[in-house]
Write an enzyme that holds these catalytic residues in place. Sequence first.
Site, PDB file in Angstrom:
ATOM      1  N   LYS A  11      64.197  61.088  97.197  1.00  0.00           N
ATOM      2  CA  LYS A  11      64.518  60.741  95.818  1.00  0.00           C
ATOM      3  C   LYS A  11      63.318  60.069  95.136  1.00  0.00           C
ATOM      4  CE  LYS A  11      69.471  60.307  96.882  1.00  0.00           C
ATOM      5  NZ  LYS A  11      70.651  59.408  96.910  1.00  0.00           N
ATOM      6  N   TYR A  51      75.261  67.195  91.902  1.00  0.00           N
ATOM      7  CA  TYR A  51      76.254  66.127  92.109  1.00  0.00           C
ATOM      8  C   TYR A  51      77.556  66.434  91.367  1.00  0.00           C
ATOM      9  CZ  TYR A  51      72.932  62.935  94.432  1.00  0.00           C
ATOM     10  OH  TYR A  51      72.059  62.326  95.323  1.00  0.00           O
ATOM     11  N   PHE A  59      79.632  55.367  88.436  1.00  0.00           N
ATOM     12  CA  PHE A  59      78.194  55.205  88.660  1.00  0.00           C
ATOM     13  C   PHE A  59      77.403  56.466  88.322  1.00  0.00           C
ATOM     14  CE2 PHE A  59      80.126  56.430  92.754  1.00  0.00           C
ATOM     15  CZ  PHE A  59      79.390  57.574  93.074  1.00  0.00           C
ATOM     16  N   ARG A  87      72.325  63.880 108.489  1.00  0.00           N
ATOM     17  CA  ARG A  87      73.076  62.743 107.933  1.00  0.00           C
ATOM     18  C   ARG A  87      72.912  61.508 108.832  1.00  0.00           C
ATOM     19  NH1 ARG A  87      75.425  62.777 102.828  1.00  0.00           N
ATOM     20  NH2 ARG A  87      77.178  61.560 103.614  1.00  0.00           N
ATOM     21  N   THR A  93      75.543  55.909 103.234  1.00  0.00           N
ATOM     22  CA  THR A  93      75.216  55.937 101.803  1.00  0.00           C
ATOM     23  C   THR A  93      74.737  54.563 101.322  1.00  0.00           C
ATOM     24  OG1 THR A  93      76.891  57.642 101.515  1.00  0.00           O
ATOM     25  CG2 THR A  93      76.155  56.494  99.520  1.00  0.00           C
ATOM     26  N   ARG A 104      67.671  55.127 105.771  1.00  0.00           N
ATOM     27  CA  ARG A 104      68.151  54.136 104.791  1.00  0.00           C
ATOM     28  C   ARG A 104      68.196  52.745 105.400  1.00  0.00           C
ATOM     29  NH1 ARG A 104      72.906  58.171 102.651  1.00  0.00           N
ATOM     30  NH2 ARG A 104      71.776  59.177 100.943  1.00  0.00           N
ATOM     31  N   ASN A 114      68.679  54.566  97.457  1.00  0.00           N
ATOM     32  CA  ASN A 114      68.765  54.824  98.900  1.00  0.00           C
ATOM     33  C   ASN A 114      67.810  55.909  99.406  1.00  0.00           C
ATOM     34  OD1 ASN A 114      70.205  57.002  97.973  1.00  0.00           O
ATOM     35  ND2 ASN A 114      72.150  56.454  98.946  1.00  0.00           N
ATOM     36  N   HIS A 117      68.297  62.054 100.210  1.00  0.00           N
ATOM     37  CA  HIS A 117      69.573  62.776 100.173  1.00  0.00           C
ATOM     38  C   HIS A 117      69.642  63.749 101.346  1.00  0.00           C
ATOM     39  CE1 HIS A 117      72.783  65.470  98.777  1.00  0.00           C
ATOM     40  NE2 HIS A 117      71.986  66.456  99.184  1.00  0.00           N
ATOM     41  N   GLU A 128      73.415  73.781  98.088  1.00  0.00           N
ATOM     42  CA  GLU A 128      72.278  72.996  97.597  1.00  0.00           C
ATOM     43  C   GLU A 128      70.952  73.728  97.799  1.00  0.00           C
ATOM     44  OE1 GLU A 128      72.810  69.220  99.597  1.00  0.00           O
ATOM     45  OE2 GLU A 128      74.639  68.803  98.462  1.00  0.00           O
TER      46      GLU A 128
END
Length: 151
Positions: A11, A51, A59, A87, A93, A104, A114, A117, A128
């Site tokens: 990100k 998303y 948020f 993951r 998250t 993270r 964070n 992704h 995706e």
Amino acid sequence: MSNERTFIAIKPDGVQRGLISSILSRFENRGYKLVGIKLVTPTESLLREHYNDLQSKPFFPSLLSYMLSGPILATVWEGKDVVKQGRAILGATNPLQSAPGTIRGDFAIETGRNVAHGSDSVESANKEIALWFKKEELVEYKPSLFGWIYE
Ligand code: DAT
Ligand code: MG
């Protein structure tokens, strides 16, 4: 060997903080194969699609402005169980709930910063990858060290 693929993105905060190589090396070191990589300045419509399931969350506006705040490194990784393991490599998250040793857990504090992704299922990974990459941007090759990673 498996041709399962996942979408991993660094990100804007991860790019700006100079964490690209630290993050990518975790996937490389694990033995996963990089099959697509590019720096992208995404459009708002791409992010809304990415998303899509979160559009009604409170948020969402701040998530959108965060994701639009700078370039994103988009990557695709291939290998056995890579969606679930990706993951796990990322961590929870909320970075405060991420174990040390995860990306993270090692590099982030806030959910809204964070750093990376990862797709949450094989189905969303396929969606995706198709959203962020053209077919011809993904490569096929067999790393010569695969015999040392897979039995
Ligand atoms: P993940 O990125 O772990 O797949 P998600 O898909 O539920 O998590 O949410 C996408 C992103 O949205 C997440 O990385 C950060 C943001 N986000 C999620 N839940 C949030 C919350 N409760 N408050 C603020 N931002 C949140
Ligand atoms: Mg998610």
